[in-house]
Design a protein around this motif. Structure first.
Motif, PDB file in Angstrom:
ATOM      1  N   LYS A 696       0.829  -1.201   0.000  1.00  0.00           N
ATOM      2  CA  LYS A 696       0.000   0.000   0.000  1.00  0.00           C
ATOM      3  C   LYS A 696       0.871   1.263   0.000  1.00  0.00           C
ATOM      4  N   ARG A 697       1.956   1.246   0.758  1.00  0.00           N
ATOM      5  CA  ARG A 697       2.859   2.409   0.795  1.00  0.00           C
ATOM      6  C   ARG A 697       3.431   2.691  -0.591  1.00  0.00           C
ATOM      7  N   LEU A 698       3.894   1.607  -1.251  1.00  0.00           N
ATOM      8  CA  LEU A 698       4.479   1.761  -2.585  1.00  0.00           C
ATOM      9  C   LEU A 698       3.448   2.317  -3.563  1.00  0.00           C
ATOM     10  N   GLN A 699       2.219   1.861  -3.416  1.00  0.00           N
ATOM     11  CA  GLN A 699       1.124   2.332  -4.281  1.00  0.00           C
ATOM     12  C   GLN A 699       0.884   3.829  -4.072  1.00  0.00           C
ATOM     13  N   VAL A 700       0.881   4.272  -2.807  1.00  0.00           N
ATOM     14  CA  VAL A 700       0.654   5.687  -2.490  1.00  0.00           C
ATOM     15  C   VAL A 700       1.775   6.546  -3.065  1.00  0.00           C
ATOM     16  N   ILE A 701       3.027   6.102  -2.905  1.00  0.00           N
ATOM     17  CA  ILE A 701       4.178   6.877  -3.398  1.00  0.00           C
ATOM     18  C   ILE A 701       4.119   7.016  -4.918  1.00  0.00           C
ATOM     19  N   LYS A 702       3.789   5.922  -5.613  1.00  0.00           N
ATOM     20  CA  LYS A 702       3.692   5.977  -7.076  1.00  0.00           C
ATOM     21  C   LYS A 702       2.553   6.889  -7.520  1.00  0.00           C
ATOM     22  N   GLN A 703       1.426   6.828  -6.797  1.00  0.00           N
ATOM     23  CA  GLN A 703       0.271   7.661  -7.133  1.00  0.00           C
ATOM     24  C   GLN A 703       0.610   9.147  -6.957  1.00  0.00           C
ATOM     25  N   PHE A 704       1.347   9.456  -5.901  1.00  0.00           N
ATOM     26  CA  PHE A 704       1.718  10.849  -5.623  1.00  0.00           C
ATOM     27  C   PHE A 704       2.694  11.378  -6.677  1.00  0.00           C
ATOM     28  N   ALA A 705       3.507  10.482  -7.240  1.00  0.00           N
ATOM     29  CA  ALA A 705       4.540  10.905  -8.203  1.00  0.00           C
ATOM     30  C   ALA A 705       3.959  11.284  -9.565  1.00  0.00           C
ATOM     31  N   HIS A 706       2.752  10.833  -9.860  1.00  0.00           N
ATOM     32  CA  HIS A 706       2.159  11.114 -11.166  1.00  0.00           C
ATOM     33  C   HIS A 706       1.845  12.597 -11.307  1.00  0.00           C
ATOM     34  N   GLY A 707       2.054  13.135 -12.510  1.00  0.00           N
ATOM     35  CA  GLY A 707       1.744  14.535 -12.775  1.00  0.00           C
ATOM     36  C   GLY A 707       0.349  14.694 -13.364  1.00  0.00           C
ATOM     37  N   ALA A 724      12.551   7.803   5.693  1.00  0.00           N
ATOM     38  CA  ALA A 724      13.817   7.222   5.230  1.00  0.00           C
ATOM     39  C   ALA A 724      13.588   6.399   3.979  1.00  0.00           C
ATOM     40  N   GLY A 725      14.501   6.548   3.027  1.00  0.00           N
ATOM     41  CA  GLY A 725      14.511   5.685   1.861  1.00  0.00           C
ATOM     42  C   GLY A 725      13.377   5.872   0.876  1.00  0.00           C
ATOM     43  N   VAL A 726      12.532   6.883   1.061  1.00  0.00           N
ATOM     44  CA  VAL A 726      11.393   7.102   0.177  1.00  0.00           C
ATOM     45  C   VAL A 726      11.695   8.293  -0.729  1.00  0.00           C
ATOM     46  N   ASN A 727      11.381   8.170  -2.017  1.00  0.00           N
ATOM     47  CA  ASN A 727      11.623   9.254  -2.972  1.00  0.00           C
ATOM     48  C   ASN A 727      10.331  10.035  -3.183  1.00  0.00           C
ATOM     49  N   LEU A 728      10.317  11.294  -2.741  1.00  0.00           N
ATOM     50  CA  LEU A 728       9.145  12.151  -2.882  1.00  0.00           C
ATOM     51  C   LEU A 728       9.500  13.418  -3.668  1.00  0.00           C
ATOM     52  N   THR A 729      10.365  13.280  -4.681  1.00  0.00           N
ATOM     53  CA  THR A 729      10.822  14.456  -5.426  1.00  0.00           C
ATOM     54  C   THR A 729       9.720  15.077  -6.284  1.00  0.00           C
TER      55      THR A 729
END
Length: 833
Positions: A696-707, A724-729
């Motif tokens: 679920k965490r990975l899904q949220v991070i990928k969803q947030f990364a979309h433009g 830690a270790g999460v990319n939120l650029t």
């Protein structure tokens, strides 16, 4: 009796002296020990032949024998009850080669204890007929211990001169930058990553003697620091501390290292086509690398593998969830990924394949996780078998220089992997504010670590070309109603603290003090986080009455569940199935039950005797569901801090409608409370917290990364789940909704956004309530930053840990606040009315 003053600190364990005994039973073991060699003494309470057994292990962790039964019978109960804090063995100096067929060897056992326990220990030794050679004894100078030699400066030996010689050797070798293997890694490395890869390879492939070792004229090898002598050449220290700043791409550098081990590129033609052939490195059999990381970083490794590696170039196994128990199966892979908690769980499982494998390389990512030496997961990683060992962390020191000791134990960097040596040569000089302690620590780290930071001094070039990062403190005034509630709670906290009085009483009752601190922090965020009827959860009389009131204890324990910041002191993770003891200390149920099953049966914090009847289980606390559909109480007025956040977010959105923001909070319940007002204000939001599965965490991070115009623009994130270790650029603005006393944790959160891949200028806004505990947390952070920088820089060390803890507790409640608050004078600040 040896004087307690020799300890250099009130109540601090010190060297009582040593006893002379033997290592016996050597004929039953093939491993051997040399003269002047340090040996480990390991309690074996489950030994079927003798419950008092103490095994003796050499520098390679191989058993060579055991202590004689009468000696073990005297020492075992002293060690089990923690009256002896340490027992360290050393084989005295021998001018001739030791007979490898000897059945026994002489051994000096040096004993460490606190001043209060000294008399009990000496009486027990006398009753057992063991002669303790203490500081006033004429034979004390014959000790081979570095702790003794440090004090006596025997034979003109100068410890600091030995350190300086080691420091002079380092840095002379010219290390060339290395390219990533093109048939494994698709991405081009930055220059600083190529330099790091060259350094990592140099450390792994060097055949140099470890620091402090030299070859003697007669062909033997001597550790000049401990006087240990051995016939066998000590193995090189293949590994070290990779401590580059967060956001500098350490993971990709490490994948490049693993890739170069897997195969090397040869026969590359100039000008176009490259004919490549995989050439396995010298050596037979599989060469798997084990990577250990927190769950939050696990997904980051998976993402990096997908983004940067040629598909199929590395065989990767996720040792997580449903996993193989077959050692041969794991040996088929180049890279095995697992977590600290899994290793901790399997630590006592004999059939654990991770324990059985001789790993080619072990990498501890976010290695500061193992800063608690007594935690099960720390013991588990130290016990791993590996040829090459790497500690990877952007924050190697978080609270105390003692955070580094478990890292030394994992690296097996002798003699600093032995607790008594670390304490005598590094820790005590640091705690006593002796400048030699800091100098030694810096030389030590310089010998085995690489650290570069992103931001450099004004006028010098940054390590990588990243957009700038600006940090602002945004000061907020509480409403009249909020201020009245806050001041009332703070006054009660001060009164309770003064009731406790001295340091020992405060430490015994620190759970109650921490609850006041927790509640003050929550009141700064939102009054609805905190029950206002203090009497419903705080004992009205002294804490002695608490053990008679199970319901009260359950209420106390339940308060932990609405904050992420109370870790079980045994496993260093948020408590699962929370238990509170009759002495009001909080643990995981499984952790404290294990303590009760041990021979000590004492609270690890205050040492009070515990039985099962002294434990009380916290009731389950139901939170709103993950998708945020729960009702967070939208009818109530918004807190001053929530209003300030909304105003800042709207301003940012007006400036750039497509800009994204991350809001970090310590408290999961606060993230839930923020959902309704942000949705009502028109923000498209996501939430990321520790209750979510890794998937679920990975899904949220990928969803947030979309433009795009309809994608989420605000991520509400738990500091621990996304720190830690999460990319939120994808975001360019960070809001720290509530400050945390460990600046390293906050830096990690900021660097989820300000890291390689960031294209925009990053703005970090810290929301601080004026005239509150939050301003005092900023002041504490400044102290911590000075401590962290001292390990790699040139500043002074800190105080005794217990003194610091009490000083910090008093400071948080507004006591001892005569000095100005250093953290409240930011270079830039904004004010929200």
């Amino acid at each position: 009796m040896a004087a307690a003053s020799s300890s250099g600190g009130d109540g601090e364990p010190y060297l009582l002296g040593y006893i002379v005994t033997k290592i016996v039973g050597m004929r039953y073991y093939s491993a051997r020990v040399a003269g002047r060699e340090s040996v480990g003494l390991v309690r074996e309470p489950l030994n079927i032949h003798d419950g008092n057994a103490i095994a003796v292990k050499n520098a390679r962790h191989e058993q060579v024998g055991h202590l004689p039964a009468p000696v073990a019978k005297a020492l075992a109960p002293l060690l089990d009850s923690h009256l002896l804090t340490a027992a360290h063995g050393i084989v005295p100096r021998s001018d001739s080669k030791i007979n490898r067929n000897a059945y026994s060897l002489p051994c000096q056992v040096h004993l460490f204890a606190g001043p209060a326990a000294a008399a009990v220990v000496e009486a027990a030794l006398e009753e057992a007929g063991l002669d303790l050679i203490h500081a006033d004894h004429p034979e004390f100078a014959l000790s081979q211990s570095a702790a003794v030699m440090e004090r006596t400066k025997k034979a003109g030996r100068d410890v600091d001169k030995l350190f300086s010689l080691v420091g002079g050797k380092e840095g002379k070798a010219r290390i060339l930058p290395m390219e990533a293997p093109g048939d494994v890694v698709l991405s081009e490395l930055f220059d600083h990553q190529k330099g790091a890869l060259g350094w990592l390879l140099h450390r792994e492939e060097s055949e140099d003697l470890p620091p402090f070792w030299q070859e003697t004229e007669d062909g033997r090898f001597e550790n000049v620091l401990t006087n240990q002598m051995t016939v066998e050449r000590p193995p090189p220290l293949k590994g070290g501390i990779f401590a580059d700043d967060m956001g500098l791409g350490k993971t990709l550098t490490l994948l490049s290292l693993i890739g170069r081990t897997k195969a090397r590129n040869v026969g590359v033609k100039k000008g176009g086509g490259a004919k490549r052939r995989k050439v396995e490195d010298a050596g037979e059999g599989p060469r798997p690398t084990l990577v250990v990381c927190p769950p939050s970083v696990f997904s980051s490794w998976v993402t990096q593998l997908e983004e940067h590696l040629e598909p199929g170039s590395l065989k990767v196994y996720m040792y997580h969830g449903e996993r193989t128990r077959d050692k041969k199966e794991l040996l088929k892979y180049d890279l095995v990924l697992t977590t600290y908690s899994i290793l901790g769980t399997e630590f006592e499982q004999e059939d654990s394949p991770v324990k059985q494998i001789e790993w080619f390389r072990v990498i501890l990512d976010e290695a500061h996780v193992i800063k608690n030496f007594t935690a099960r997961q720390t013991k588990a990683v130290i016990a791993l078998n590996a040829e090459r060992r790497w500690v990877v962390t952007g924050t190697p020191v978080q609270n105390s220089s003692f955070d580094l000791y478990p890292l030394m134990a994992f690296l097996r960097f002798q003699p600093f992997s032995i607790k008594s040596y670390w304490q005598s040569l590094i820790q005590r000089p640091l705690e006593n504010r002796n400048k030699t302690g800091l100098s030694r620590l810096q030389i030590l780290l310089g010998a085995i670590s690489l650290r570069r930071i992103k931001e450099t001094d004004i006028g010098t070039k940054s390590m990588i070309e990243l957009p700038p990062k600006t940090v602002l403190e945004c000061y907020i005034d509480l409403s009249a109603e909020e201020r009245e509630i806050y001041d009332q709670m703070e006054l009660q906290g001060k009164n309770k603290m003064q009731e406790f009085g001295d340091r020992d009483s405060i430490l015994r009752n620190y759970s109650t003090v921490l609850y006041f601190i927790l509640r003050l922090r929550q009141l700064c965020d939102d009054v609805s986080l905190c029950p206002l009827d203090v009497k419903s959860w705080l004992p009205s009389n002294s804490l002695e009455d608490v053990s008679k009131n199970p319901e009260l204890l359950k209420k106390l324990a339940s308060l932990v569940d609405d904050g992420d910041d109370f870790d079980c002191p045994i496993c260093l993770s948020p408590p699962t199935k929370t238990v509170i003891t009759s002495c009001t200390h909080i643990y995981c149920h499984t952790c404290i039950m294990k303590i009760l099953k041990s021979s000590s049966s004492r609270c690890p914090i205050c040492r009070h005797s515990l039985s099962k009847e002294d434990l009380f289980l916290a009731p389950e606390v139901n939170h709103s569901d993950e998708d945020g559909s729960g009702n967070p109480g939208s009818d109530k007025p918004l807190s001053s801090k929530v209003q300030a956040l909304l105003k800042l977010l709207k301003t940012s959105q007006n400036e750039d409608p497509l800009s994204k923001s991350v809001v970090f909070s310590q408290f999961k319940q606060m993230l839930i409370l923020l959902e309704a007002p942000l949705k009502n204000a028109g923000f498209n939001i996501l939430r990321l917290d520790g209750s979510m599965s890794m998937k679920k965490r990975l899904q949220v991070i990928k969803q947030f990364a979309h433009g795009g115009p309809d994608t989420p623009t605000v991520l509400l994130a738990s500091l621990k789940a996304a720190g830690a270790g999460v990319n939120l650029t994808a975001a360019s603005t960070v809001y720290l909704f509530d400050p945390w006393w460990n600046p390293g944790v906050e830096e990690q959160a900021m660097d989820r956004v300000h890291r390689i891949g960031q294209k925009k200028e990053v703005k970090v806004v810290r929301l601080i309530v004026k005239g509150s505990i939050e301003e005092r947390i900023l002041s504490l952070q400044e102290k911590k930053k000075r401590l962290i920088s001292s390990a790699f820089g040139k500043k002074k060390g800190g105080k005794d840990d217990k003194e610091m803890r009490v000083e910090e507790l008093r400071m948080m409640l507004g006591l001892d606040m005569g000095r100005p608050v250093a953290g409240c004078r930011p270079s830039e600040a904004c004010h929200v009315q």
